[in-house]
Scaffold this motif. Structure first.
Motif, PDB file in Angstrom:
ATOM      1  N   SER A 160       0.465  -1.185  -0.272  1.00 19.65           N
ATOM      2  CA  SER A 160      -0.088  -0.172  -0.231  1.00 19.65           C
ATOM      3  C   SER A 160       0.943   1.074  -0.031  1.00 19.65           C
ATOM      4  O   SER A 160       0.642   2.322  -0.799  1.00 19.65           O
ATOM      5  N   MET A 161       1.606   1.310   0.564  1.00 20.26           N
ATOM      6  CA  MET A 161       2.766   2.290   0.690  1.00 20.26           C
ATOM      7  C   MET A 161       3.601   2.876  -0.531  1.00 20.26           C
ATOM      8  O   MET A 161       3.665   3.955  -0.897  1.00 20.26           O
ATOM      9  N   TYR A 162       3.870   1.435  -1.265  1.00 16.65           N
ATOM     10  CA  TYR A 162       4.397   1.707  -2.680  1.00 16.65           C
ATOM     11  C   TYR A 162       2.986   2.725  -3.826  1.00 16.65           C
ATOM     12  O   TYR A 162       3.510   3.130  -3.941  1.00 16.65           O
ATOM     13  N   LYS A 163       1.858   1.465  -3.186  1.00 16.09           N
ATOM     14  CA  LYS A 163       0.798   2.581  -4.062  1.00 16.09           C
ATOM     15  C   LYS A 163       1.242   4.184  -3.580  1.00 16.09           C
ATOM     16  O   LYS A 163       1.079   5.066  -4.851  1.00 16.09           O
ATOM     17  N   THR A 164       0.830   3.859  -2.266  1.00 13.46           N
ATOM     18  CA  THR A 164       0.688   5.910  -2.188  1.00 13.46           C
ATOM     19  C   THR A 164       2.066   6.589  -2.326  1.00 13.46           C
ATOM     20  O   THR A 164       1.792   7.892  -3.265  1.00 13.46           O
ATOM     21  N   THR A 214      10.789  -1.480  -8.107  1.00 17.42           N
ATOM     22  CA  THR A 214       9.810  -1.974  -8.353  1.00 17.42           C
ATOM     23  C   THR A 214       8.595  -2.452  -6.753  1.00 17.42           C
ATOM     24  O   THR A 214       9.521  -2.057  -6.174  1.00 17.42           O
ATOM     25  N   GLU A 215       7.565  -2.654  -7.465  1.00 18.73           N
ATOM     26  CA  GLU A 215       6.717  -2.484  -6.073  1.00 18.73           C
ATOM     27  C   GLU A 215       7.924  -3.682  -5.846  1.00 18.73           C
ATOM     28  O   GLU A 215       8.096  -3.926  -4.094  1.00 18.73           O
ATOM     29  N   ASP A 216       8.521  -5.201  -5.258  1.00 21.26           N
ATOM     30  CA  ASP A 216       8.845  -5.999  -4.622  1.00 21.26           C
ATOM     31  C   ASP A 216       9.994  -5.399  -4.032  1.00 21.26           C
ATOM     32  O   ASP A 216      10.515  -6.070  -3.046  1.00 21.26           O
ATOM     33  N   GLN A 217      11.036  -3.973  -4.763  1.00 24.65           N
ATOM     34  CA  GLN A 217      13.080  -3.876  -4.291  1.00 24.65           C
ATOM     35  C   GLN A 217      11.514  -2.706  -3.311  1.00 24.65           C
ATOM     36  O   GLN A 217      12.068  -3.348  -2.365  1.00 24.65           O
ATOM     37  N   PHE A 218      10.714  -2.110  -3.163  1.00 23.15           N
ATOM     38  CA  PHE A 218      10.448  -1.016  -2.237  1.00 23.15           C
ATOM     39  C   PHE A 218       9.811  -2.622  -1.474  1.00 23.15           C
ATOM     40  O   PHE A 218      10.566  -1.704  -0.529  1.00 23.15           O
ATOM     41  N   VAL A 219       9.326  -2.697  -1.759  1.00 17.67           N
ATOM     42  CA  VAL A 219       8.733  -4.089  -0.083  1.00 17.67           C
ATOM     43  C   VAL A 219       9.653  -4.618   0.899  1.00 17.67           C
ATOM     44  O   VAL A 219      10.072  -4.822   1.597  1.00 17.67           O
ATOM     45  N   GLU A 220      10.666  -5.070   0.292  1.00 22.00           N
ATOM     46  CA  GLU A 220      12.211  -5.456   0.424  1.00 22.00           C
ATOM     47  C   GLU A 220      12.852  -4.426   1.048  1.00 22.00           C
ATOM     48  O   GLU A 220      12.867  -4.810   2.453  1.00 22.00           O
ATOM     49  N   HIS A 221      12.436  -3.507   0.799  1.00 21.73           N
ATOM     50  CA  HIS A 221      14.147  -2.551   1.619  1.00 21.73           C
ATOM     51  C   HIS A 221      13.140  -1.654   2.036  1.00 21.73           C
ATOM     52  O   HIS A 221      13.690  -1.302   3.784  1.00 21.73           O
ATOM     53  N   ILE A 222      11.797  -1.823   2.103  1.00 21.43           N
ATOM     54  CA  ILE A 222      11.028  -1.084   3.618  1.00 21.43           C
ATOM     55  C   ILE A 222      11.009  -1.582   4.599  1.00 21.43           C
ATOM     56  O   ILE A 222      10.595  -1.997   5.666  1.00 21.43           O
ATOM     57  N   LEU A 223      11.122  -3.245   4.353  1.00 20.16           N
ATOM     58  CA  LEU A 223      11.124  -4.001   5.389  1.00 20.16           C
ATOM     59  C   LEU A 223      11.711  -4.529   6.352  1.00 20.16           C
ATOM     60  O   LEU A 223      12.454  -5.491   7.051  1.00 20.16           O
ATOM     61  N   LYS A 224      13.177  -4.338   5.593  1.00 20.18           N
ATOM     62  CA  LYS A 224      14.757  -4.410   6.045  1.00 20.18           C
ATOM     63  C   LYS A 224      14.904  -4.019   7.683  1.00 20.18           C
ATOM     64  O   LYS A 224      14.609  -2.542   7.146  1.00 20.18           O
ATOM     65  N   ASP A 225      15.097  -4.450   8.599  1.00 24.73           N
ATOM     66  CA  ASP A 225      16.189  -3.791   9.100  1.00 24.73           C
ATOM     67  C   ASP A 225      15.151  -2.711  10.217  1.00 24.73           C
ATOM     68  O   ASP A 225      15.876  -1.500  10.299  1.00 24.73           O
ATOM     69  N   GLN A 226      13.884  -3.252  10.105  1.00 24.48           N
ATOM     70  CA  GLN A 226      13.005  -1.384  11.030  1.00 24.48           C
ATOM     71  C   GLN A 226      13.644  -1.960  12.687  1.00 24.48           C
ATOM     72  O   GLN A 226      13.741  -3.190  12.909  1.00 24.48           O
ATOM     73  N   PRO A 227      13.399  -1.362  13.158  1.00 25.11           N
ATOM     74  CA  PRO A 227      13.566  -1.270  14.994  1.00 25.11           C
ATOM     75  C   PRO A 227      12.086  -2.116  15.013  1.00 25.11           C
ATOM     76  O   PRO A 227      10.716  -2.253  15.066  1.00 25.11           O
ATOM     77  N   PHE A 228      12.490  -2.474  16.706  1.00 22.16           N
ATOM     78  CA  PHE A 228      11.571  -3.070  17.565  1.00 22.16           C
ATOM     79  C   PHE A 228      10.820  -2.636  17.755  1.00 22.16           C
ATOM     80  O   PHE A 228      10.513  -1.067  17.493  1.00 22.16           O
ATOM     81  N   ILE A 229       9.464  -3.238  17.955  1.00 22.87           N
ATOM     82  CA  ILE A 229       8.064  -2.369  18.372  1.00 22.87           C
ATOM     83  C   ILE A 229       7.494  -2.152  19.997  1.00 22.87           C
ATOM     84  O   ILE A 229       8.045  -3.339  20.472  1.00 22.87           O
ATOM     85  N   PRO A 230       8.133  -1.355  20.279  1.00 22.18           N
ATOM     86  CA  PRO A 230       7.622  -1.355  22.030  1.00 22.18           C
ATOM     87  C   PRO A 230       6.145  -1.850  22.657  1.00 22.18           C
ATOM     88  O   PRO A 230       5.382  -1.844  21.617  1.00 22.18           O
ATOM     89  N   SER A 231       6.472  -2.353  23.757  1.00 30.94           N
ATOM     90  CA  SER A 231       5.599  -2.953  23.941  1.00 30.94           C
ATOM     91  C   SER A 231       3.963  -1.719  24.518  1.00 30.94           C
ATOM     92  O   SER A 231       2.764  -2.658  24.078  1.00 30.94           O
ATOM     93  N   TYR A 232       3.942  -0.941  24.671  1.00 29.16           N
ATOM     94  CA  TYR A 232       2.770   0.306  24.343  1.00 29.16           C
ATOM     95  C   TYR A 232       2.071   0.495  22.892  1.00 29.16           C
ATOM     96  O   TYR A 232       1.584   1.565  23.458  1.00 29.16           O
ATOM     97  N   PHE A 233       3.028   0.557  22.007  1.00 24.50           N
ATOM     98  CA  PHE A 233       2.355   0.741  20.460  1.00 24.50           C
ATOM     99  C   PHE A 233       1.195   0.453  20.223  1.00 24.50           C
ATOM    100  O   PHE A 233      -0.119   1.730  20.269  1.00 24.50           O
ATOM    101  N   GLY A 234       0.728  -0.790  20.343  1.00 26.13           N
ATOM    102  CA  GLY A 234      -0.566  -1.191  20.631  1.00 26.13           C
ATOM    103  C   GLY A 234      -1.967  -0.841  21.671  1.00 26.13           C
ATOM    104  O   GLY A 234      -2.707   0.169  21.080  1.00 26.13           O
ATOM    105  N   PHE A 235      -1.553  -0.747  22.428  1.00 27.48           N
ATOM    106  CA  PHE A 235      -1.786  -0.124  23.546  1.00 27.48           C
ATOM    107  C   PHE A 235      -2.808   1.983  23.299  1.00 27.48           C
ATOM    108  O   PHE A 235      -3.110   2.184  23.379  1.00 27.48           O
ATOM    109  N   ASN A 236      -1.361   2.061  22.820  1.00 25.82           N
ATOM    110  CA  ASN A 236      -1.821   3.578  22.615  1.00 25.82           C
ATOM    111  C   ASN A 236      -2.755   3.454  21.286  1.00 25.82           C
ATOM    112  O   ASN A 236      -3.989   4.776  20.846  1.00 25.82           O
TER     113      ASN A 236
END
Length: 445
Positions: A160-164, A214-236
Motif C-alpha cells: 500500500s505504501m508503494y502505491k501511495t 519495482t514493488e518487490d524491491q520497495f517492499v524488500e527495502h521497507i521491511l528490512k532492518d526495522q527497529p523493534f516495536i515497543p510494548s506500548y504501541f498497540g496500547f496507544n
C-alpha cells in the motif's frame, strides 16, 4: 499561511498549529493541550479544527480533550472507526479555515487508515504527512500486524505504501512544504533526517521511496532492518481510537511519598534518577530508566520495559521533578497504572558495585558479557565477540538465557541503556554480581 511547528523532543514528535483570520487548526496534537491554548491566546485565535492523520502508536493525542474544551471539530478518516465525536475526512473532502483550504488524501502504508492533510492558500501548499512521508524516509508498515498473520499484514501495508508513493502526491507542485509527524529518533521509521521539514521537490530527488523501484524491491527495502516495536504501541493505538481522558484529571490520581525511609512492596519500581545516584543508593529491585534531560528517552524505554496496565512506582530525584515526570509518563498513557511517585530519605537501601575495569580488560573471559543493543546494531558490529545478545526491550522475559556461572557485565552503545539493562538483570539474578560497563564501553570500540 502561518504554520507553527511544535517539537516533543523525547518522542521526536512534531505537531502543528495553522492560523488564518483569527482561527486555528491543529494537526496531530501531543497529550498536553496547554501549549496550543497558550498559542491561541497569543494570537487571539479560536481553535476550530483538529486533524488526526491516523491513530498514533507512539504517543497519546489530546484531540478529544481539545474537542471537549474548545468545541473544535475532529477530522479523521472514516477507516479509523473512531469512537469519539468526529467528522470523516477522506479523499475529496475539504475544510476551509479563513483563507486556507484543507483537503484530505488517503495515504495507506504506515497504517491502513492514514491520511495526508493538504493546506492550500492560492499557490502556497503545505502537506502534513503524518507517519506516511518523513524527511528522507517513509513510515514503517509493521505496527498494525496481528499475531498469526504478521507477515501478510506488514507486506500488504508495504505494498500500500508503494502505491501511495507512486500515485498519491503526483498532482502536488515541487514547492509544497512537507511537514511530517516525526523526525530522527522516532521508532515510527528507520532512517529519518534530522531536518524538521522539507519540500516535495527535494524529497522527490533525495528520498529513496520516490526512486524508480519495482514493488518487490520497495517492499524488500521497507521491511528490512526495522527497529523493534515497543510494548506500548498497540496500547496507544487503542487509546487514540477512543480518545484519551483529560490529562489533568489523570495525573492528579497517583500518590506522592516524600523522603521514603523504607519500602517493602513487591510492585515494580522505576527509578528515573541519574546513574551515579541510583548506583549509590536505590530500593532493591528498582529499574533505572534515566530521565534527567529531554535527550533521555524515558517515554520510549518505559513503554518498552513496562507492559501496558502493569502497575509501578517511580522514584524521583526531587519533588521539583514531579510534574515533568508525570507529564512524560502520561504522553504514553501509562499514568493510570502509576501507583505513586516518591523521593528517597536518608536510609541506606542498596548500592551497586562498580566494575574493576582493569581486571575486565585483562580477563574478559572471566565474565559473562550481555549486549543489550538492538538486533540491527549487533548485526552491524559486535563490540565483544563472546557477548550474548539480548535487546533491552526483551531482557525482563529472558531470565533463562542469562548464565550465572560468572559475574555479568552489561553494555550498550554509549551507557544510557546499560543503566536500565544492568538493573533489570540484577533484579532477575539476585545472587550473581552484575556490573554496568556504562560509558567505559567506548574504550572497547
Amino acid at each position: 499561511m502561518e504554520i507553527i511547528q511544535f517539537n516533543d523532543q523525547p518522542l521526536a514528535h512534531y505537531s502543528y498549529a495553522i492560523i488564518s483570520e483569527d482561527k486555528m487548526a491543529l494537526v496531530d496534537p501531543s497529550r498536553d493541550p496547554k501549549p496550543y491554548y497558550k498559542l491561541a491566546e497569543q494570537h487571539h485565535a479560536k481553535i476550530v479544527a483538529v486533524f488526526e492523520t491516523h491513530p498514533h502508536a507512539d504517543f497519546v493525542s489530546s484531540h478529544l480533550q481539545i474537542h471537549k474544551e474548545t468545541g473544535a471539530t475532529i477530522f479523521v478518516s472514516k477507516l479509523v472507526g473512531a469512537n469519539y465525536p468526529h467528522e470523516t475526512f477522506d479523499d475529496g473532502d475539504t475544510f476551509q479555515l479563513g483563507n486556507i483550504i484543507f483537503s484530505a488524501i488517503n495515504t495507506p502504508g504506515h497504517s491502513p487508515d492514514s491520511i495526508t492533510i493538504i493546506a492550500q492558500n492560492n499557490n502556497d501548499y503545505a502537506m502534513f504527512s503524518g507517519d506516511t512521508l518523513f524527511i528522507g524516509d517513509v513510515g514503517r508498515p509493521d505496527l498494525r500486524e496481528k499475531a498469526g498473520n504478521m507477515k501478510a499484514k506488514r507486506e500488504a501495508l508495504a505494498k500500500s505504501m508503494y502505491k501511495t508513493m507512486q500515485t498519491k502526491f503526483n498532482h502536488l507542485p515541487d514547492h509544497t512544504v512537507v511537514y511530517p509527524a516525526h523526525g530522527a529518533g522516532s521508532l515510527c521509521g528507520k532512517n529519518m533526517s534530522t531536518d524538521s521539514s522539507s519540500t516535495l521537490g527535494r524529497e522527490r530527488q533525495e528520498n529513496w521511496a520516490f526512486k524508480i523501484l519495482t514493488e518487490d524491491q520497495f517492499v524488500e527495502h521497507i521491511l528490512k532492518d526495522q527497529p523493534f516495536i515497543p510494548s506500548y504501541f498497540g496500547f496507544n493505538v487503542d487509546i487514540n481510537k477512543t480518545g484519551a481522558d483529560k490529562l489533568e484529571n489523570n495525573i492528579a490520581q497517583p500518590k506522592f511519598y516524600f523522603k521514603v525511609e523504607e519500602f517493602d512492596h513487591d510492585t515494580l519500581i522505576i527509578d528515573v534518577r541519574k546513574q551515579e545516584d541510583f548506583k549509590r543508593n536505590h530500593i532493591s529491585g528498582s529499574i533505572n530508566i534515566i530521565a534527567q534531560t529531554e535527550n533521555d528517552k524515558l517515554e520510549t524505554w518505559l513503554g518498552s520495559i513496562v507492559q501496558p496496565e502493569e502497575q509501578f512506582y517511580v522514584v524521583l530525584n526531587s519533588v521539583e521533578d514531579k510534574e515533568d515526570i508525570l507529564h512524560r509518563i502520561a504522553k504514553i498513557g501509562y499514568e493510570k497504572q502509576l501507583l505513586g511517585l516518591m523521593t528517597l530519605g536518608d536510609s541506606t537501601f542498596e548500592s551497586t558495585d562498580r566494575i574493576d575495569l582493569e581486571d575486565f580488560k585483562s580477563h574478559p573471559d572471566h565474565y559473562t558479557i550481555i549486549d543489550i543493543r538492538n538486533k540491527s546494531e549487533v548485526e552491524e558490529s559486535k563490540i565483544f565477540d563472546s557477548a550474548i545478545s539480548i535487546p533491552l526491550n526483551e531482557l525482563r522475559t529472558s531470565k533463562d538465557k542469562i548464565p550465572t556461572d560468572k559475574p555479568i557485565v552489561v553494555h550498550c552503545a554509549g551507557g544510557y541503556r546499560s543503566a536500565a539493562g544492568s538493573s533489570i538483570i540484577s533484579k532477575l539474578k539476585k545472587d550473581t554480581k552484575v556490573y554496568d560497563l556504562s560509558e567505559a564501553v567506548s574504550n572497547f570500540k
